[in-house]
Design an enzyme around this catalytic site. Sequence first.
Site, short mmCIF file in Angstrom:
data_model
loop_
_atom_site.label_atom_id
_atom_site.label_comp_id
_atom_site.label_asym_id
_atom_site.label_seq_id
_atom_site.Cartn_x
_atom_site.Cartn_y
_atom_site.Cartn_z
N GLU A 52 0.83 -1.21 0.00
CA GLU A 52 0.00 0.00 0.00
C GLU A 52 0.85 1.26 0.00
OE1 GLU A 52 -2.58 -1.47 3.14
OE2 GLU A 52 -1.22 -0.68 4.64
N PRO A 53 1.46 1.57 -1.15
CA PRO A 53 2.27 2.78 -1.25
C PRO A 53 1.41 4.05 -1.30
CG PRO A 53 2.13 1.70 -3.40
CD PRO A 53 1.41 0.81 -2.42
N GLY A 54 1.84 5.07 -0.62
CA GLY A 54 1.15 6.37 -0.67
C GLY A 54 2.08 7.41 -1.25
N ARG A 55 3.09 7.78 -0.42
CA ARG A 55 4.05 8.81 -0.80
C ARG A 55 4.69 8.54 -2.16
NH1 ARG A 55 6.89 11.47 3.22
NH2 ARG A 55 6.37 9.72 4.57
N ARG B 204 4.94 19.74 6.75
CA ARG B 204 6.00 18.78 7.01
C ARG B 204 7.30 19.40 7.55
NH1 ARG B 204 8.02 15.57 3.83
NH2 ARG B 204 7.89 13.70 5.12
N TYR C 172 8.02 17.79 10.99
CA TYR C 172 9.06 16.73 10.97
C TYR C 172 10.44 17.27 10.62
CZ TYR C 172 4.70 14.26 9.65
OH TYR C 172 3.42 13.81 9.55
N CYS D 223 1.81 33.36 11.45
CA CYS D 223 2.33 33.98 12.65
C CYS D 223 2.91 32.93 13.56
CB CYS D 223 1.21 34.72 13.37
SG CYS D 223 0.88 36.27 12.60
N GLU D 224 4.07 32.45 13.20
CA GLU D 224 4.68 31.33 13.89
C GLU D 224 6.14 31.31 13.45
OE1 GLU D 224 2.32 28.81 15.27
OE2 GLU D 224 3.95 27.53 15.95
N TYR E 151 1.31 14.16 1.38
CA TYR E 151 1.16 14.74 2.73
C TYR E 151 1.38 16.26 2.73
CZ TYR E 151 1.56 9.77 3.68
OH TYR E 151 1.39 8.41 3.66
N1 LLP Z 1 -0.23 1.85 5.05
C1 LLP Z 1 -0.36 2.23 6.33
C2 LLP Z 1 -1.02 1.34 7.27
C3 LLP Z 1 0.12 3.48 6.75
O1 LLP Z 1 -0.01 3.83 8.01
C4 LLP Z 1 0.73 4.33 5.80
C5 LLP Z 1 1.21 5.64 6.19
C6 LLP Z 1 0.83 3.89 4.47
C7 LLP Z 1 0.35 2.64 4.13
C8 LLP Z 1 1.45 4.73 3.39
O2 LLP Z 1 2.77 5.01 3.67
P1 LLP Z 1 3.69 5.76 2.57
O3 LLP Z 1 3.87 4.81 1.41
O4 LLP Z 1 2.97 6.98 2.17
O5 LLP Z 1 4.94 6.05 3.30
N2 LLP Z 1 2.42 12.41 7.38
C9 LLP Z 1 3.67 11.70 7.32
C10 LLP Z 1 3.51 10.30 6.83
C11 LLP Z 1 2.58 9.49 7.69
C12 LLP Z 1 2.43 8.10 7.14
C13 LLP Z 1 1.35 7.40 7.85
N3 LLP Z 1 1.08 6.10 7.35
C14 LLP Z 1 4.63 12.47 6.41
O6 LLP Z 1 4.25 13.52 5.92
O7 LLP Z 1 5.75 12.04 6.21
#
Ligand code: LLP
Length: 452
Positions: free
Chosen positions: A290-293, A330, A334, A361-362, A390
């Site tokens: 499950e890729p997101g980023r 971010r 982070y 304002c930060e 994100y």
């Molecule tokens: N699957 C699960 C269960 C997750 O918790 C996440 C991300 C993903 C898949 C997708 O992960 P990715 O491929 O995107 O790394 N807001 C943070 C990232 C939080 C990720 C949370 N979970 C940032 O901006 O770096």
Amino acid sequence: MFLHGASTVNKQGHLEIGGCDTLDLVQKFGTPLFVYDEELIRQKCRNYIQAFKETGYPFRVAYASKAFCTMKVCKIIEEENMCLDVVSAGELFTALAAGFPAERIHFHSNNKTREEIQMALEANIGCFVVDNFYELTMLADLARKYGKTAHILLRVSPGVECHTHQYMVTGQQDSKFGFDIKSGQAYKAVSEALQLSSVHLLGVHSHIGSQIFETRGFEAAIECLAEFLAQLQDNLSFTAQVLNVGGGFGIRYHAEDIPPTEEAYIKVITDSVHRSFTKRAYPFPEIWIEPGRSIVGEAGTTLYTIGSIKEVEGIRKYVSVDGGMTDNLRPALYQAKYEAVLANRINEKPEEMVSIAGKCCESGDMLIWNIQLPKVNHGDILAVSCTGAYGYAMANNYNRIPRPAVVFVRNGQAELVVKRETYKDLITNEYIPETVNTLKNHSYMAERILGI
Ligand code: LLP
């Protein structure tokens, strides 16, 4: 700045993305503006699918929509034949509104509410990733009431924690997510799930971290999951059909970042499954990721207009843009680092070190500390790369700053995907009608903002 995908420099020395001059985009849509290279998103999807196909293993690739969830992205994911992860009713609603096939939706979250579970059951989503005992019982009860069988994975924590460039095998019991294997909680969850007639346990899920470059973390997690599944097979006669190893694949935020390719990640995962499952004579499960980023991150660029410039003699030059932590949380959250160029003068040589400040304002609202740019002028357009994941997803209205617009570009065409929020949007859920009416007395407000 290195350029991703369909980004290039045109004859005018302007940054061009997907065949569109970014200055034209600014002219048409204003700033701050998220610009997504649609072809690059599609290419990333295809890279994962192709890499899996080459291994011959059964698989599913689900886009983790938390990284950037709009109807347009859901549509692209559907067209690319992928599945979709959601973590809230809001993401589920967006996917359904985009016409995404419910059976390809997987529902995560460590605290799904009763209403969210009902909504997902009514929609007939494909799979729930169950996180805790409370949810397991509630889901089983609701599925029974609906006369349905909910397909589930149990989220377990394999005791492997992974960060960029490193991994650790740790207790990891101290996490809000999932059932812990080491303490026996995960085993108990599986035995309970197997007793419930209204749920069908497909297998287990684990997610070890995000922006992971170190693939040994996946190997360690898969070995641990295989051992756990082998125990379940011996003791509970349960054989998993599905092994979901989560997301977390890294992207290239900086020139020096060299993440493994999609193909390399998939090879490590499938090789590890092969090794760990063969040695236990365990039938190969379907592998889900499950890729997101890594689907949307590199495809996104944010365009800002440079406003005030302040020099603290001998210390630092602050260059302020018309966005900041409201469209990219971010760096503040982070200490994430980004690269940028002047989109209108991209070929000019860097000649000064500046720091890019947001407009909130930060004091912590700094997008980039210390970056070399050509001599910066008011009105220059700053393009910050790799903001696709994100960024808009975590955008907010701090200081009542409206969220930016989002455009998708491809083959020289720009499509408005999310319109810029208006001031009216900011007060749309509020009730003090008399006060709102007073705005009618301000002709500027009435005409330009309330549209009356
Ligand atoms: N699957 C699960 C269960 C997750 O918790 C996440 C991300 C993903 C898949 C997708 O992960 P990715 O491929 O995107 O790394 N807001 C943070 C990232 C939080 C990720 C949370 N979970 C940032 O901006 O770096």
